[in-house]
Scaffold this motif. Sequence first.
Motif, PDB file in Angstrom:
ATOM      1  N   GLN A 121       6.395 -49.829  14.131  1.00 46.36           N
ATOM      2  CA  GLN A 121       7.646 -50.673  14.289  1.00 46.36           C
ATOM      3  C   GLN A 121       8.690 -49.755  13.498  1.00 46.36           C
ATOM      4  OE1 GLN A 121       8.693 -53.624  16.131  1.00 46.36           O
ATOM      5  NE2 GLN A 121       6.994 -52.864  17.013  1.00 46.36           N
ATOM      6  N   LYS A 122       8.111 -48.748  12.680  1.00 47.77           N
ATOM      7  CA  LYS A 122       9.152 -47.876  12.146  1.00 47.77           C
ATOM      8  C   LYS A 122       9.521 -46.739  12.972  1.00 47.77           C
ATOM      9  CE  LYS A 122       6.517 -48.023   7.648  1.00 47.77           C
ATOM     10  NZ  LYS A 122       6.050 -47.259   6.576  1.00 47.77           N
ATOM     11  N   ASN A 123       8.917 -46.647  14.218  1.00 47.98           N
ATOM     12  CA  ASN A 123       9.360 -45.787  14.891  1.00 47.98           C
ATOM     13  C   ASN A 123       9.931 -45.992  16.462  1.00 47.98           C
ATOM     14  OD1 ASN A 123       8.741 -43.578  13.206  1.00 47.98           O
ATOM     15  ND2 ASN A 123       6.648 -43.288  14.090  1.00 47.98           N
ATOM     16  N   VAL A 124       9.537 -47.357  17.091  1.00 48.15           N
ATOM     17  CA  VAL A 124       9.727 -48.000  18.091  1.00 48.15           C
ATOM     18  C   VAL A 124       9.407 -49.258  18.213  1.00 48.15           C
ATOM     19  CG1 VAL A 124       9.052 -45.906  19.486  1.00 48.15           C
ATOM     20  CG2 VAL A 124       7.248 -47.711  19.099  1.00 48.15           C
ATOM     21  N   SER A 125      10.502 -50.133  18.943  1.00 42.84           N
ATOM     22  CA  SER A 125      10.496 -51.441  18.992  1.00 42.84           C
ATOM     23  C   SER A 125      10.134 -51.903  20.194  1.00 42.84           C
ATOM     24  CB  SER A 125      11.856 -52.135  18.669  1.00 42.84           C
ATOM     25  OG  SER A 125      12.820 -51.458  19.826  1.00 42.84           O
ATOM     26  N   SER A 126       9.812 -51.173  21.332  1.00 41.61           N
ATOM     27  CA  SER A 126       9.225 -51.601  22.373  1.00 41.61           C
ATOM     28  C   SER A 126       8.821 -50.536  23.264  1.00 41.61           C
ATOM     29  CB  SER A 126      10.153 -52.482  23.086  1.00 41.61           C
ATOM     30  OG  SER A 126      11.324 -51.665  23.698  1.00 41.61           O
ATOM     31  N   GLY A 127       7.637 -50.781  24.126  1.00 41.17           N
ATOM     32  CA  GLY A 127       7.252 -49.594  24.792  1.00 41.17           C
ATOM     33  C   GLY A 127       6.045 -49.951  25.517  1.00 41.17           C
ATOM     34  N   LEU A 128       5.569 -49.013  26.489  1.00 37.14           N
ATOM     35  CA  LEU A 128       4.179 -49.116  27.147  1.00 37.14           C
ATOM     36  C   LEU A 128       3.094 -48.545  26.536  1.00 37.14           C
ATOM     37  CD1 LEU A 128       2.708 -49.876  29.827  1.00 37.14           C
ATOM     38  CD2 LEU A 128       3.175 -47.384  30.413  1.00 37.14           C
ATOM     39  N   VAL A 129       2.058 -49.271  26.085  1.00 34.21           N
ATOM     40  CA  VAL A 129       0.892 -48.683  25.542  1.00 34.21           C
ATOM     41  C   VAL A 129      -0.167 -48.554  26.419  1.00 34.21           C
ATOM     42  CG1 VAL A 129      -0.975 -49.179  23.646  1.00 34.21           C
ATOM     43  CG2 VAL A 129       1.449 -49.704  23.305  1.00 34.21           C
ATOM     44  N   ILE A 130      -0.856 -47.496  26.363  1.00 29.84           N
ATOM     45  CA  ILE A 130      -2.066 -47.309  27.206  1.00 29.84           C
ATOM     46  C   ILE A 130      -2.985 -46.616  26.509  1.00 29.84           C
ATOM     47  CG2 ILE A 130      -2.891 -45.799  28.956  1.00 29.84           C
ATOM     48  CD1 ILE A 130      -0.566 -45.659  30.580  1.00 29.84           C
ATOM     49  N   ILE A 131      -4.492 -47.463  26.438  1.00 33.80           N
ATOM     50  CA  ILE A 131      -5.539 -47.050  25.776  1.00 33.80           C
ATOM     51  C   ILE A 131      -6.626 -46.631  26.648  1.00 33.80           C
ATOM     52  CG2 ILE A 131      -7.538 -47.819  24.383  1.00 33.80           C
ATOM     53  CD1 ILE A 131      -5.721 -49.398  22.724  1.00 33.80           C
ATOM     54  N   LEU A 132      -7.302 -45.520  26.572  1.00 33.86           N
ATOM     55  CA  LEU A 132      -8.208 -44.913  27.462  1.00 33.86           C
ATOM     56  C   LEU A 132      -9.748 -44.944  26.700  1.00 33.86           C
ATOM     57  CD1 LEU A 132      -6.664 -42.028  29.421  1.00 33.86           C
ATOM     58  CD2 LEU A 132      -7.006 -44.499  30.237  1.00 33.86           C
ATOM     59  N   ILE A 133     -10.659 -45.148  27.213  1.00 35.06           N
ATOM     60  CA  ILE A 133     -12.029 -45.071  26.412  1.00 35.06           C
ATOM     61  C   ILE A 133     -12.819 -43.918  27.134  1.00 35.06           C
ATOM     62  CG2 ILE A 133     -13.974 -46.249  25.794  1.00 35.06           C
ATOM     63  CD1 ILE A 133     -12.609 -48.951  25.491  1.00 35.06           C
ATOM     64  N   GLY A 134     -13.197 -43.040  26.475  1.00 35.29           N
ATOM     65  CA  GLY A 134     -14.172 -41.829  27.147  1.00 35.29           C
ATOM     66  C   GLY A 134     -15.463 -41.827  26.625  1.00 35.29           C
ATOM     67  N   PHE A 135     -16.420 -41.233  27.150  1.00 37.55           N
ATOM     68  CA  PHE A 135     -17.796 -41.138  26.621  1.00 37.55           C
ATOM     69  C   PHE A 135     -18.363 -39.944  26.999  1.00 37.55           C
ATOM     70  CE2 PHE A 135     -18.090 -43.008  30.851  1.00 37.55           C
ATOM     71  CZ  PHE A 135     -19.309 -42.173  31.546  1.00 37.55           C
ATOM     72  N   LYS A 136     -19.130 -39.488  26.151  1.00 34.85           N
ATOM     73  CA  LYS A 136     -19.671 -37.925  26.377  1.00 34.85           C
ATOM     74  C   LYS A 136     -20.937 -38.249  27.524  1.00 34.85           C
ATOM     75  CE  LYS A 136     -18.675 -35.285  22.507  1.00 34.85           C
ATOM     76  NZ  LYS A 136     -19.329 -34.654  21.326  1.00 34.85           N
ATOM     77  N   GLN A 137     -21.077 -37.067  28.431  1.00 31.60           N
ATOM     78  CA  GLN A 137     -22.396 -37.495  29.359  1.00 31.60           C
ATOM     79  C   GLN A 137     -23.324 -36.709  28.576  1.00 31.60           C
ATOM     80  OE1 GLN A 137     -21.201 -35.734  32.994  1.00 31.60           O
ATOM     81  NE2 GLN A 137     -22.118 -37.534  34.122  1.00 31.60           N
TER      82      GLN A 137
END
Length: 137
Positions: A121-137
């Motif tokens: 909240q110190k930097n932005v008040s709204s927005g799109l958040v995307i989280i990705l989860i990756g794994f090592k093969q």
Amino acid sequence: MKLRYTILFFILTIASVSKAQTDLTLENCTKHLGTAFISDGQQYKALLAGGEIAEFHTTFYAGNHYRIAASTGTKEDNVIFSVYDQENHLIFTNRDHKNSPYWDFKFEDTINCTIEAKLNQKNVSSGLVIILIGFKQ
């Protein structure tokens, strides 16, 4: 008739801007997976405003190396994410690491987790958040 075209133009413009924002955020998030991690195929997305918190549920399997990457726009430290076990015990929060945009980890046992994400909240008040989860093969 003129009003109908104006409304249609307005809707198409908003959709175009929204897609551009999504593409930029996804691109920034994907770069944090790097070449060592393969995406699990899911995009965990939320449009947040104010102090809202998005909640995502996932299972991490024993013995796999994972990376969680988070992004909103172009700033790297605007997403605060935390990982909790099924009994709501905090496992990790990037807040303790200057809001790092990613975290690498490995679980010894298979575990169901909740990932909470919110905006800095110190930097932005709204927005799109995307989280990705990756794994090592």
